[in-house]
Design a protein around this motif. Structure first.
Motif, PDB file in Angstrom:
ATOM      1  N   SER A 235       0.593  -1.172  -0.075  1.00  0.00           N
ATOM      2  CA  SER A 235       0.016  -0.126   0.210  1.00  0.00           C
ATOM      3  C   SER A 235       0.902   1.359   0.043  1.00  0.00           C
ATOM      4  O   SER A 235       0.499   2.343  -0.336  1.00  0.00           O
ATOM      5  CB  SER A 235      -0.733  -0.098   1.249  1.00  0.00           C
TER       6      SER A 235
ATOM      7  N   SER B 138       4.622  10.240  -5.778  1.00  0.00           N
ATOM      8  CA  SER B 138       3.754  10.569  -4.564  1.00  0.00           C
ATOM      9  C   SER B 138       4.034  12.193  -4.467  1.00  0.00           C
ATOM     10  O   SER B 138       5.224  12.632  -4.221  1.00  0.00           O
ATOM     11  CB  SER B 138       4.213   9.829  -3.283  1.00  0.00           C
TER      12      SER B 138
ATOM     13  N   MET C 201       3.407   1.658  10.240  1.00  0.00           N
ATOM     14  CA  MET C 201       2.348   0.831   9.484  1.00  0.00           C
ATOM     15  C   MET C 201       2.342  -0.439   9.876  1.00  0.00           C
ATOM     16  O   MET C 201       0.984  -1.133  10.170  1.00  0.00           O
ATOM     17  CB  MET C 201       2.616   1.061   7.817  1.00  0.00           C
TER      18      MET C 201
ATOM     19  N   HIS D 214      -1.938  -0.632   9.792  1.00  0.00           N
ATOM     20  CA  HIS D 214      -2.840   0.460   8.890  1.00  0.00           C
ATOM     21  C   HIS D 214      -1.915   0.325   7.461  1.00  0.00           C
ATOM     22  O   HIS D 214      -0.846   0.317   7.151  1.00  0.00           O
ATOM     23  CB  HIS D 214      -2.634   1.542   9.479  1.00  0.00           C
ATOM     24  N   LEU D 215      -3.039   0.604   6.469  1.00  0.00           N
ATOM     25  CA  LEU D 215      -2.522   0.935   5.070  1.00  0.00           C
ATOM     26  C   LEU D 215      -1.831   2.155   4.890  1.00  0.00           C
ATOM     27  O   LEU D 215      -2.485   3.237   5.859  1.00  0.00           O
ATOM     28  CB  LEU D 215      -3.520   0.603   4.157  1.00  0.00           C
ATOM     29  N   TYR D 216      -1.250   2.509   3.925  1.00  0.00           N
ATOM     30  CA  TYR D 216      -0.671   4.050   3.620  1.00  0.00           C
ATOM     31  C   TYR D 216      -1.706   4.867   3.206  1.00  0.00           C
ATOM     32  O   TYR D 216      -2.625   4.585   2.352  1.00  0.00           O
ATOM     33  CB  TYR D 216       0.496   3.717   2.523  1.00  0.00           C
ATOM     34  N   GLN D 217      -1.685   6.100   3.736  1.00  0.00           N
ATOM     35  CA  GLN D 217      -2.182   7.053   3.200  1.00  0.00           C
ATOM     36  C   GLN D 217      -1.422   8.345   2.976  1.00  0.00           C
ATOM     37  O   GLN D 217      -0.824   8.531   3.683  1.00  0.00           O
ATOM     38  CB  GLN D 217      -3.441   7.658   4.243  1.00  0.00           C
ATOM     39  N   GLU D 218      -1.773   8.749   1.810  1.00  0.00           N
ATOM     40  CA  GLU D 218      -0.962  10.063   1.331  1.00  0.00           C
ATOM     41  C   GLU D 218      -0.954  11.261   2.003  1.00  0.00           C
ATOM     42  O   GLU D 218      -2.248  11.586   2.315  1.00  0.00           O
ATOM     43  CB  GLU D 218      -1.223  10.402  -0.049  1.00  0.00           C
ATOM     44  N   PRO D 219      -0.063  11.600   2.938  1.00  0.00           N
ATOM     45  CA  PRO D 219      -0.034  12.763   3.751  1.00  0.00           C
ATOM     46  C   PRO D 219      -0.255  14.007   2.871  1.00  0.00           C
ATOM     47  O   PRO D 219       0.131  14.144   1.818  1.00  0.00           O
ATOM     48  CB  PRO D 219       1.336  12.715   4.545  1.00  0.00           C
TER      49      PRO D 219
END
Length: 400
Positions: free
Chosen positions: A273, A347, A382, A387-392
């Motif tokens: 992720s 990203s 993570m 938890h899955l990655y979330q774009e900051p």
């Protein structure tokens, strides 16, 4: 003889034989013997070592390869096994008396270091998936290196008889390899009509056929001189091209095997992720870390193991000197560095962080390493939290 409460066993691993030395809490030798790398003899040696103390801590200078059998037997007996790299044994040997270099001395040093040190990494029984990923990714790295060497040899030979074609085509791609497997000389390319060459390339699924044929024919008409030995060299080039194409087929099969095993691991969804980490890099990450990050006390520990945490080299009034470490897991560093490079393109937050480091005066490599170090913290959190990655947001990247 009274059984000691604790003892430390050092194993200097070899291909055919290991040397085992067991020492007591005072560093005195209780046992020293050579053991064949055979299950029956290893079992006897383990039994003899365990009989010397109520608790025996084992240490070894290899973590795989020739040491795989003895490590598997020790872990099957629920024994604690520590890993002391061979380079560390070599460096610390100067602190011990004498200049001799023997297996018995190295095993004694390993045992004594295990007795004194508390920072050695403990080897654990890897699950089947991680063990297979470790072997498959190592085999893939060898095959990729073989492919690169073969292409370099091909280019060297082609440069000697047909420099224009060597300059015109990129032999890391399948199309040029297919072409050169059949046509290696200017004469061969001039003798075939361009539309026939295009049809041949299309039949063999070489793309883009028209562009490839035009480039090859242009190179052929730029050279009319025949080089001595051209026929023999052309045969060698054809064989090398066939070898590379065969390696490509094997790599495709190997990648499928790696993907199947990687996606069966519980951490695969979390790891992939994260932007920049795909199946292959994720498999290499699992192989390098043993399938989990549980063996690392913190994100800093993981970064140090990956060679992304600078090591201070201060002396006297000279302070603040930070250098890249010399001892680290190069496979793990490659995973984080490569994924950081990819994330810069995909990203926005990674790109913003990289650009900020560049404006601070860092070179490209330094900026990518800084980004890779930051991503270690993110991946660590993570995996820890599941938890899955979330774009900051960009603001967070610029403030970090």
């Amino acid at each position: 003889m009274t059984q000691a409460q604790r003892a430390w066993a050092g194993i200097d691993a070899g291909k055919r034989h290991h040397h085992l030395v067991v020492v007591d809490p005072d560093g005195r030798t209780l046992l020293s013997r050579q053991v064949a790398n055979d299950e029956a003899e290893l079992e006897q040696a383990i039994t003899a070592g365990r009989a010397l103390a109520q608790q025996v801590v084992w240490a070894i200078d290899l973590a795989d390869g020739p040491a795989a059998l003895v490590i598997a037997l020790l872990l099957a007996h629920q024994q604690q096994v520590l890993y002391l790299p061979g380079v560390a044994v070599n460096r610390v040997s100067a602190a011990y008396r004498g200049e001799a270099k023997t297996d018995a001395k190295d095993a004694a040093i390993i045992a004594d270091q295990a007795r004194m040190r508390r920072d050695l990494r403990e080897l654990r029984l890897a699950d089947t998936t991680v063990a297979e990923l470790r072997m498959l990714t190592a085999h893939r790295a060898d095959m990729v290196a073989d492919r690169t060497r073969t292409i370099n040899r091909l280019r060297t030979h082609l440069l000697g008889i047909f420099p224009a074609l060597e300059r015109a085509l990129d032999f890391t791609n399948r199309g040029p390899l297919l072409l050169i497997s059949r046509f290696q000389t200017p004469t061969a390319l001039r003798d075939i009509e361009e539309h026939d060459l295009i049809e041949w390339l299309r039949e063999h699924k070489a793309r883009p056929a028209a562009k490839l044929a035009a480039a090859a024919r242009n190179a052929a008409f730029s050279q009319h001189t025949k080089i001595a030995g051209e026929t023999a060299v052309a045969q060698i080039i054809a064989q090398l091209a066939a070898t590379v194409l065969g390696l490509d087929h094997q790599l495709a099969t190997l990648d499928t095997m790696i993907a199947e095993r990687f996606h069966s691991h519980e951490l695969a969804p979390v790891i992939t992720s994260m932007v920049g980490i795909g199946t292959l890099l994720g498999a290499e990450l699992l192989a390098a870390t043993g399938g989990s990050l549980g063996g690392f006390a913190s994100a800093d520990h993981l970064a140090g193991y990956a060679g992304l945490a600078p090591a201070p080299r201060d002396s006297g009034r000279r302070t603040g000197n930070l250098h890249r470490p010399k001892r680290y897991n190069r496979q793990l560093q490659r995973v984080f560095y490569t994924s950081a490079l990819i994330s810069i393109q995909r990203s926005p937050s990674s790109r913003a962080y990289y650009d900020r480091k560049r404006t601070e005066g860092k070179r490209h490599t330094q900026a990518v390493l800084a980004l890779a170090r930051r991503r270690v913290n993110v991946l660590w959190a993570m995996v820890r939290d599941g938890h899955l990655y979330q774009e900051p947001p960009l603001s967070a990247a610029l403030a970090a």
